[in-house]
Scaffold this active site. Structure first.
Site: not given
Ligand code: PA5
Length: 452
Positions: A287, A308, A420
Site C-alpha cells: 500500500e 511443499h 471505498k
Molecule cells: O494503512 C492504511 O491507511 C489503511 O490500510 C487503513 O488502515 C484501512 O484502509 C482502514 O482505514 P481506517 O483506519 O480509516 O478505517
C-alpha cells in the site's frame, strides 16, 4: 547473541553472480538513502516521534485499568488494514498459540476476535458468541478515518447487541482521529472511552500508537517494552554507519532488487510466531509503494509449509524474486525414537524438532543459493516484546526510505480510497449518485462471461 542480525551474503554478486547486487551499486544507493535519513532525523515523520508515541501511554493504562473491574471474557476488535494488522501481529507473536482454545494457555486474559473482514459467515459466528457473552465482551473499534464502511457496519451490529447489557458504554472503546470523522462524532454524542490515532500517522504506520498498543495493553502485554524496542531500533538507524545500518542496507537491497527485475518480494518466516508479521509487511510494502505504475509485489510464504507448495517456483521458476527469511530458534521438541525397526528413520529418531526445522531452513537456503535466487535472513534472538517493536520500526523505516527512492508518497493510498467511494455509492450514500450510475450502467452492459 545480538537482538536482530541480518545476513545479506546471498543477495551479493560475490555469492550468486549476476543475479546478485554488486558492492558498488549497493554503496551508491545506500549512501543516497543515508543522506535522506540524515535529513529525516532532523525533521522526522510523526510515526518516528517517540515523545508523541509515549504521550498516549498514560491514557492507555488508565482505560485498561478501568476495564479491570468488569469481567472481560472476549476482546472483539473491529478494524481493517492498518487498524488491525499490527495487533494481529503482536498477538500472534506473543500470545500462546492455543490462546483462544485452552483456558490454561490464556490464563486470565480474554479470548480475542479480530474482525478484519465482513464476510457474514464469520461475523455471524462472532455475533452469536457476543450475544451469549454480552456482559463480558469488550468491543474495540478502530478506524482512523472513522468512516470505513466495513468497520462502521460491524460497529452498528455489535453496538445493537451490547446496548442491552449492563455498563455497555464502558465496554466499547473507540480509537479514531482526535477531531474528525463520524466515529469521533459518535464518541462525543454517546460518551465512550476513546483514544486518538495521532495526527499524521496513517493506519499501516500506526501500530505503536493506541491502535496497536491499547489492545495489547488489555491483553496484559508490556507495551512499554514494545516501544522500547522500536526506539532502540530508531537509535540504531539514526546512529549506525550506513554500511552497517539495518534499515539503510535493507531498503537499498529491496529497492535494487526491484530495479533488477526481482519484482516479487517474498517474506518467509521460519518461525510461526512471525507469520502474521509477514501479513503486516505485505500491506506496508504494497500500500505504501504500489504507486505510479511502480512498486514490488510482496508475497508471504511459511517455512517449512511452503517448501511443499512454493519452493519449486522460487528455485526453478522465473528469476523475479528476492526472498527475506525471518528466523528465530528457541523452543525444543524431542522426537522420540518410537519406530526403531525402520532403518530409514534413524536420522530422525532421538533428535529434536528444532534441529529438523533448522536443517530444513538451511537446506532451503542452500538450494536457493545454488539456483542463484537472491535471499537474505533476518534472525531474532527471541520473539520478545522488545524485538517485535524493533522489527516493526525497522520495516516502517525501510518502507519510508524506499518511498524516497521511488519518489512516491509512502503514506497515502489514493487507489484504495477510490474503491471505498464506489462501495459507498453502491450502498446508496448521498452525494455519490453519479458513481452509482456508472456501476449500474456497467453491470447492465453486455459482459464477457463463460458459463458452465
Ligand atoms: O494503512 C492504511 O491507511 C489503511 O490500510 C487503513 O488502515 C484501512 O484502509 C482502514 O482505514 P481506517 O483506519 O480509516 O478505517
Amino acid at each position: 547473541m545480538k537482538h536482530i542480525t541480518m545476513d545479506i551474503t546471498d543477495v551479493l554478486s560475490s555469492t550468486i553472480g549476476d543475479e546478485g547486487i554488486d558492492g558498488t551499486s549497493l554503496r551508491e544507493v545506500a549512501s543516497k538513502i543515508n543522506e535522506f535519513k540524515k535529513s529525516l532525523y532532523k525533521t522526522p515523520y510523526p510515526f518516528m516521534d517517540f515523545q508523541l508515541i509515549r504521550s498516549h501511554l498514560g491514557d492507555i493504562h488508565e482505560i485498561t485499568k478501568s476495564l479491570g473491574e468488569l469481567k472481560i471474557k472476549n476482546l472483539v476488535l473491529l478494524g481493517i488494514g492498518g487498524s488491525s494488522l499490527g495487533t494481529e501481529t503482536i498477538f500472534h507473536a506473543l500470545l500462546h498459540p492455543l490462546h483462544n482454545i485452552e483456558e490454561d494457555a490464556r490464563g486470565k486474559k480474554p479470548r480475542y476476535f479480530i474482525l478484519d473482514n465482513i464476510d457474514p459467515v464469520r461475523i455471524k459466528s462472532v455475533v452469536e458468541l457476543v450475544k451469549r457473552d454480552k456482559e463480558e465482551t469488550l468491543l474495540i473499534v478502530i478506524s482512523k478515518s472513522g468512516e470505513t464502511p466495513e468497520t462502521m457496519s460491524q460497529f452498528m451490529i455489535f453496538k445493537e447487541i451490547l446496548k442491552s447489557s449492563k455498563d455497555y458504554k464502558k465496554r466499547i472503546v473507540i480509537i479514531t482521529d482526535k477531531n474528525k470523522g463520524m466515529l469521533r462524532e459518535i464518541v462525543k454524542k454517546e460518551g465512550y472511552p476513546s483514544l486518538p490515532v495521532p495526527e499524521g500517522i496513517g493506519g499501516r504506520f500506526s501500530v505503536l500508537t493506541p491502535v496497536g498498543m491499547f489492545p495489547s495493553s488489555v491483553m496484559g502485554l508490556n507495551i512499554e517494552e514494545i516501544i522500547n524496542g522500536a526506539q532502540a531500533m530508531s537509535e540504531h538507524i539514526d546512529k549506525a554507519d550506513y554500511r552497517k545500518n539495518l534499515a539503510v542496507v535493507l531498503a537499498s537491497i529491496l529497492y535494487i532488487m526491484d530495479m533488477k527485475g526481482k519484482h516479487i518480494h517474498v517474506m518467509m518466516p521460519y518461525c510461526e510466531k512471525l507469520n502474521a508479521f509477514a501479513d503486516w509487511f505485505r500491506q506496508l510494502e504494497a500500500e505504501s509503494l504500489g504507486k505510479k505504475g511502480m512498486g514490488p509485489t510482496p508475497l508471504k510464504s511459511t517455512g517449512v509449509t511452503d517448501q511443499h507448495s512454493q519452493l519449486q517456483l522460487y528455485i526453478d521458476g522465473p528469476k523475479d524474486k528476492c526472498i527475506t527469511f525471518l528466523y528465530c530458534g528457541g523452543i525444543t521438541q524431542p522426537i522420540p525414537n518410537s519406530i526403531p525397526y525402520i532403518d530409514g528413520l534413524d536420522y530422525l529418531g532421538a533428535k529434536d524438532m528444532a534441529e529438523l526445522f533448522h536443517a530444513e531452513f538451511l537446506g532451503t537456503r542452500r538450494s536457493l543459493t545454488e539456483a542463484k535466487t537472491p535471499h537474505l535472513t533476518i534472525t531474532l534472538n527471541e520473539v520478545s516484546l522488545f524485538n517485535i517493536g524493533a522489527l516493526f520500526f525497522l520495516y516502517e523505516m525501510v518502507i519510508a526510505f524506499m518511498g524516497f527512492m521511488y519518489n512516491v508518497d509512502a503514506f497515502d493510498q489514493p487507489a484504495v480510497e477510490l474503491g471505498k467511494i464506489y462501495t459507498k455509492a453502491i450502498m446508496g450514500k448521498k452525494g455519490l449518485e453519479d458513481k452509482r450510475l456508472t456501476i449500474e450502467k456497467e453491470l447492465k452492459e453486455k459482459r464477457s462471461v463463460i458459463e458452465f
